[in-house]
Design an enzyme around this catalytic site. Structure first.
Site, PDB file in Angstrom:
ATOM      1  N   GLY A   1       0.783  -1.171  -0.041  1.00 33.89           N
ATOM      2  CA  GLY A   1       0.145   0.090  -0.062  1.00 33.89           C
ATOM      3  C   GLY A   1       0.890   1.145   0.077  1.00 33.89           C
TER       4      GLY A   1
ATOM      5  CB  SER B   1       4.259  -3.529  -2.466  1.00 34.95           C
ATOM      6  OG  SER B   1       4.437  -2.333  -3.040  1.00 34.95           O
ATOM      7  CB  ALA B   2       4.251  -0.577   1.387  1.00 39.72           C
TER       8      ALA B   2
ATOM      9  CG  HIS C   1       5.400  -2.475  -7.396  1.00 38.61           C
ATOM     10  ND1 HIS C   1       4.613  -3.460  -7.608  1.00 38.61           N
ATOM     11  CD2 HIS C   1       5.405  -1.864  -5.825  1.00 38.61           C
ATOM     12  CE1 HIS C   1       3.953  -3.506  -6.604  1.00 38.61           C
ATOM     13  NE2 HIS C   1       4.326  -2.667  -5.600  1.00 38.61           N
TER      14      HIS C   1
ATOM     15  CD  GLU D   1       4.742  -5.457 -10.430  1.00 41.13           C
ATOM     16  OE1 GLU D   1       3.250  -5.445 -10.234  1.00 41.13           O
ATOM     17  OE2 GLU D   1       5.579  -4.779  -9.346  1.00 41.13           O
TER      18      GLU D   1
END
Length: 244
Positions: A86, A119-120, A156, A191
């Site tokens: 997020g 991700s985060a 990403h 990715e």
């Protein structure tokens, strides 16, 4: 330390975590209970429900830290924690506010807690927030993150598109700007890729590999399955001069 650091939670055209489900299943191990940290998104209940639905077919129970009276106590008895993706600034601010930055950090560094990020959550495993792609929608007390690995990660990661007419900076240009001011490698995870760290061994997983950026060097292509353990011996240097 035992780490599973995913570039992303969802691949195009696939369900949540489907691209990495076997790796996640192996990482969670025999204890089919996962403590989930949903702070990077605003709707904690909905986010936790998505993770729970993705892992239910493997018999894994998911507990959101926001549902318990004391998140630190939940983490203190957990064996595996998953910090979801997020907004990295929102996530880090809440980790500081709840005391989980210290609690998770201490237990993972002691080898008592396995850490999974996406991700985060993967950004949090580096020493600082400086190579995130996210907009700073809130202001955390510091850019300092867990520092489980001594190098930076850019989840990403997008390769420059030669035919694109977009005139803004590419991801590569932004990372090169970072390296003008800091002397620490940046692992650009594409990715569908992830980094698995077990003790002194670090290896790339997934399908698409990564690009490794270092100061005063051209980016190096890394393929799936490649051993990147030497990165764990990095000595990061921040806020140095361009010639430093």
């Amino acid at each position: 330390m035992d780490l599973l650091l995913l570039s992303n939670s969802r691949n195009h055209g696939r369900e949540f975590l489907a691209h990495a489900l076997d790796e996640v299943d192996d990482f969670i191990g025999a204890n089919r209970r996962l403590t989930f940290v949903p702070y990077a998104l605003a709707d904690h209940d909905a986010y936790t429900a998505i993770v729970a639905a993705a892992l239910a077919p493997r018999g894994i129970t998911v507990v959101g830290v926001h549902t318990v009276a004391d998140p630190r106590q939940e983490v203190a008895r957990a064996e595996v924690v998953f910090v979801g993706g997020g907004n990295s600034f929102r996530l880090l601010k809440t980790l500081y506010a709840t005391g989980l930055l210290e609690t998770i950090g201490d237990r993972v560094r002691a080898g008592a807690l396995r850490y999974m990020g996406a991700s985060a959550g993967t950004n949090m495993a580096a020493p600082t927030l400086r190579t995130t792609n996210d907009m700073p929608i809130v202001s955390p007390p510091s850019f300092e993150t867990f520092g489980f690995v001594p190098f930076q990660i850019n989840p990403h990661y997008l390769d420059p598109a030669p035919a694109s007419t977009h005139m803004g900076e590419t991801r590569e240009e932004r990372i090169r700007e970072f390296l003008e001011e800091n002397d620490v490698p940046v692992l650009g995870l594409r990715e569908g890729s992830w980094l698995r760290v077990s003790g002194s061994v670090a290896r790339l997983g997934g399908d698409n590999g990564a690009l490794l950026f270092a100061r005063n060097s051209e980016p190096a292509e890394l393929v799936p399955g490649e051993d990147v353990s030497p990165l764990l011996a990095t000595t990061p240097r921040y806020d140095v001069t361009r010639s430093g």
